[in-house]
Design a protein around this motif. Structure first.
Motif, PDB file in Angstrom:
ATOM      1  N   MET A 217      25.179  84.083  22.017  1.00  0.00           N
ATOM      2  CA  MET A 217      25.914  85.199  21.423  1.00  0.00           C
ATOM      3  C   MET A 217      25.702  86.476  22.217  1.00  0.00           C
ATOM      4  N   ALA A 218      24.470  86.705  22.652  1.00  0.00           N
ATOM      5  CA  ALA A 218      24.183  87.907  23.428  1.00  0.00           C
ATOM      6  C   ALA A 218      24.614  87.764  24.880  1.00  0.00           C
ATOM      7  N   PHE A 219      24.490  86.574  25.434  1.00  0.00           N
ATOM      8  CA  PHE A 219      24.756  86.383  26.859  1.00  0.00           C
ATOM      9  C   PHE A 219      26.244  86.216  27.151  1.00  0.00           C
ATOM     10  N   LEU A 220      26.986  85.612  26.230  1.00  0.00           N
ATOM     11  CA  LEU A 220      28.396  85.312  26.482  1.00  0.00           C
ATOM     12  C   LEU A 220      29.343  86.151  25.635  1.00  0.00           C
ATOM     13  N   VAL A 221      29.050  86.302  24.356  1.00  0.00           N
ATOM     14  CA  VAL A 221      29.994  86.942  23.440  1.00  0.00           C
ATOM     15  C   VAL A 221      29.893  88.459  23.487  1.00  0.00           C
ATOM     16  N   LEU A 222      28.694  88.988  23.481  1.00  0.00           N
ATOM     17  CA  LEU A 222      28.507  90.443  23.401  1.00  0.00           C
ATOM     18  C   LEU A 222      29.165  91.193  24.555  1.00  0.00           C
ATOM     19  N   PRO A 223      28.999  90.807  25.828  1.00  0.00           N
ATOM     20  CA  PRO A 223      29.681  91.565  26.891  1.00  0.00           C
ATOM     21  C   PRO A 223      31.192  91.501  26.791  1.00  0.00           C
ATOM     22  N   ARG A 224      31.739  90.388  26.340  1.00  0.00           N
ATOM     23  CA  ARG A 224      33.193  90.300  26.176  1.00  0.00           C
ATOM     24  C   ARG A 224      33.679  91.245  25.086  1.00  0.00           C
ATOM     25  N   MET A 225      32.957  91.303  23.979  1.00  0.00           N
ATOM     26  CA  MET A 225      33.339  92.195  22.893  1.00  0.00           C
ATOM     27  C   MET A 225      33.219  93.654  23.306  1.00  0.00           C
ATOM     28  N   LEU A 226      32.142  93.995  23.969  1.00  0.00           N
ATOM     29  CA  LEU A 226      31.972  95.381  24.406  1.00  0.00           C
ATOM     30  C   LEU A 226      33.061  95.797  25.379  1.00  0.00           C
ATOM     31  N   ALA A 227      33.413  94.911  26.300  1.00  0.00           N
ATOM     32  CA  ALA A 227      34.450  95.241  27.287  1.00  0.00           C
ATOM     33  C   ALA A 227      35.781  95.515  26.602  1.00  0.00           C
ATOM     34  N   LEU A 228      36.142  94.666  25.645  1.00  0.00           N
ATOM     35  CA  LEU A 228      37.433  94.854  24.981  1.00  0.00           C
ATOM     36  C   LEU A 228      37.423  96.062  24.067  1.00  0.00           C
ATOM     37  N   ILE A 229      36.304  96.317  23.397  1.00  0.00           N
ATOM     38  CA  ILE A 229      36.220  97.489  22.522  1.00  0.00           C
ATOM     39  C   ILE A 229      36.297  98.778  23.338  1.00  0.00           C
ATOM     40  N   LEU A 230      35.688  98.801  24.512  1.00  0.00           N
ATOM     41  CA  LEU A 230      35.723  99.997  25.349  1.00  0.00           C
ATOM     42  C   LEU A 230      37.085 100.235  25.982  1.00  0.00           C
ATOM     43  N   ILE A 231      37.787  99.169  26.353  1.00  0.00           N
ATOM     44  CA  ILE A 231      39.004  99.331  27.138  1.00  0.00           C
ATOM     45  C   ILE A 231      40.244  99.468  26.278  1.00  0.00           C
ATOM     46  N   MET A 232      40.225  98.978  25.038  1.00  0.00           N
ATOM     47  CA  MET A 232      41.429  99.010  24.203  1.00  0.00           C
ATOM     48  C   MET A 232      41.912 100.429  23.905  1.00  0.00           C
ATOM     49  N   PRO A 233      41.047 101.381  23.509  1.00  0.00           N
ATOM     50  CA  PRO A 233      41.556 102.745  23.288  1.00  0.00           C
ATOM     51  C   PRO A 233      42.172 103.365  24.536  1.00  0.00           C
ATOM     52  N   LEU A 234      41.603 103.081  25.712  1.00  0.00           N
ATOM     53  CA  LEU A 234      42.172 103.618  26.943  1.00  0.00           C
ATOM     54  C   LEU A 234      43.537 103.003  27.225  1.00  0.00           C
ATOM     55  N   LEU A 235      43.673 101.710  26.989  1.00  0.00           N
ATOM     56  CA  LEU A 235      44.976 101.080  27.149  1.00  0.00           C
ATOM     57  C   LEU A 235      45.987 101.635  26.150  1.00  0.00           C
ATOM     58  N   CYS A 236      45.514 101.991  24.954  1.00  0.00           N
ATOM     59  CA  CYS A 236      46.403 102.571  23.959  1.00  0.00           C
ATOM     60  C   CYS A 236      46.960 103.910  24.431  1.00  0.00           C
ATOM     61  N   LEU A 237      46.098 104.770  24.988  1.00  0.00           N
ATOM     62  CA  LEU A 237      46.568 106.055  25.519  1.00  0.00           C
ATOM     63  C   LEU A 237      47.560 105.852  26.649  1.00  0.00           C
ATOM     64  N   TYR A 238      47.280 104.885  27.505  1.00  0.00           N
ATOM     65  CA  TYR A 238      48.203 104.593  28.608  1.00  0.00           C
ATOM     66  C   TYR A 238      49.534 104.076  28.075  1.00  0.00           C
ATOM     67  N   ALA A 239      49.481 103.210  27.050  1.00  0.00           N
ATOM     68  CA  ALA A 239      50.713 102.693  26.460  1.00  0.00           C
ATOM     69  C   ALA A 239      51.518 103.814  25.797  1.00  0.00           C
ATOM     70  N   ASP A 240      50.840 104.775  25.156  1.00  0.00           N
ATOM     71  CA  ASP A 240      51.547 105.920  24.576  1.00  0.00           C
ATOM     72  C   ASP A 240      52.298 106.689  25.651  1.00  0.00           C
ATOM     73  N   LEU A 241      51.628 106.926  26.768  1.00  0.00           N
ATOM     74  CA  LEU A 241      52.265 107.661  27.862  1.00  0.00           C
ATOM     75  C   LEU A 241      53.474 106.915  28.390  1.00  0.00           C
ATOM     76  N   MET A 242      53.336 105.608  28.612  1.00  0.00           N
ATOM     77  CA  MET A 242      54.454 104.820  29.138  1.00  0.00           C
ATOM     78  C   MET A 242      55.611 104.781  28.139  1.00  0.00           C
ATOM     79  N   GLY A 243      55.292 104.683  26.847  1.00  0.00           N
ATOM     80  CA  GLY A 243      56.361 104.683  25.851  1.00  0.00           C
ATOM     81  C   GLY A 243      57.111 105.996  25.811  1.00  0.00           C
TER      82      GLY A 243
END
Length: 386
Positions: free
Chosen positions: A265-291
């Motif tokens: 859980m810590a070695f495989l799942v946690l880094p994947r979750m952290l990466a997606l949680i960190l990057i999703m808000p930034l992608l949202c701002l980028y998607a707002d701009l493109m829209g």
């Protein structure tokens, strides 16, 4: 009694069975060529005789006239043996050729499973509802267990009792961030374009094309930017997480990590979750701009609105709280996508088909969670007046 009897000199020679009754023994004379291109003799009279003759005690085979044979003969012999066993008739297999005896022994080595054949059973609607309710409870329990294990692994990582490689975190950030920009750009531009055209159909009736900018900017920042980004990432990244972890489960790599005293859980799942949680808000701002850019392309080129007017209306319509609402929503969506993908991957079975099923289930689960969460958060914002 001869059922079929032809010469075995030709290539397409017929198979035949001669039955001879000798006191309490039924002797079956197998003659001819028992090959796939030969007609199969009717066994019904012989089977009926075995089942209904109460004085019959044993069954023997005479193979002196047997020519060529293949699996067709073995199949028919198996039918005869099964019928004899049901009727309590002893079967003498010693007269059969040795290869046939070996095939019969191999067929009988592993008995057929009792539930091998599926039976079509009609299920009433209340039984179906009960089964669906039990399935929902089982899935809810599995999700709570996974969330609890994830929370414990996160706490252990913070305390230094578990760890993951930082290189993996940045690799996952690269995979779900910059690598997703092309598809996010395309979809967001098209969504902004569609919003502009849909709003213009009604607003142009009142000569209010200038408010297309308000519609597109508010729609993208509060709802559509984060929602479309989340749906894209659920199909792109959530399914990838489920497939990756499922493949590791099939290849026993997760078991190997446990053997090396590493928490999966810590070695495989946690880094994947952290990466997606960190990057999703930034992608949202980028998607707002493109829209907003996509809506501007439509508004400026097809309606009597200048670029300056479009930008001015957008700046006056969108407030900081609108960006904040979309930002928070997309962060929640990131948690749900990572949770769905990793959970389905860790629950994957140990077969190739199970990996595909895990990917499909991850996408469906993530989209359902996203829509439900978006509805709940929208209702909360409406009730709070924000």
């Amino acid at each position: 009694m001869t059922l079929s009897n032809q010469s075995s000199a030709t290539v397409n020679s017929a198979a035949s069975i001669n039955t001879v009754r000798r006191q309490q023994t039924l002797e079956l004379a197998l003659s001819g060529d028992w090959v796939l291109d030969a007609p199969v003799p009717a066994l019904e009279p012989v089977l009926a005789q075995i089942e209904h003759d109460s004085q019959l005690k044993s069954l023997q085979f005479a193979t002196a006239g047997l020519g060529r044979w293949d699996s067709m003969l073995v199949t028919e012999v198996v039918k005869l043996i099964e019928c004899a066993n049901r009727s309590g008739v002893a079967v003498d297999k010693t007269s059969l050729p040795l290869p046939i005896q070996n095939l019969l022994a191999l067929a009988a080595a592993v008995p057929e499973r009792i539930d091998a054949h599926r039976s079509q059973q009609s299920v009433s609607w209340h039984e179906a509802m009960h089964a669906a309710w039990l399935g929902t409870l089982r899935e809810s329990r599995a999700m709570l267990v996974f969330v609890g294990e994830m929370a414990l692994s996160t706490l252990a990582t913070v305390r230094g009792q578990a760890h993951f490689r930082r290189e993996d975190l940045w690799l996952y950030v690269q995979e779900c961030g910059p690598s997703a920009l092309p598809i996010v750009t395309l979809i967001s531009l098209l969504v902004g374009l569609i919003l502009a055209f849909v709003g213009a159909v009604q607003l142009s009736l009142f000569g209010a094309q200038i408010y297309i900018a308000n519609l597109v900017s508010l729609g993208m920042t509060r709802e559509m930017g984060g929602l479309m980004t989340a749906i894209i990432m659920s199909g792109r990244t959530g399914a990838a997480y489920a497939a990756q972890l499922g493949t590791m489960h099939v290849n026993s790599e997760i078991d190997a990590l446990r053997t090396m005293n590493l928490d999966p859980m810590a070695f495989l799942v946690l880094p994947r979750m952290l990466a997606l949680i960190l990057i999703m808000p930034l992608l949202c701002l980028y998607a707002d701009l493109m829209g907003i850019i996509g809506g501007g392309l439509v508004t400026v080129n097809f309606f009597d609105v200048s670029l300056t007017e479009y930008l001015d209306r957008t700046a006056s319509a969108v407030k900081m709280k609108d960006f904040t609402i979309g930002f928070v929503k997309c962060a929640v969506f990131g948690i749900l996508i990572a949770l769905s993908g990793c959970m389905r991957g860790m629950q994957c079975g140990r077969s190739a088909s199970a990996v595909g099923e895990a990917g499909t289930s991850a996408v469906v689960t993530a989209i359902v969670f996203i829509v439900v969460a978006d509805s709940v958060m929208t209702i909360i914002c409406n009730r709070l007046g924000i």
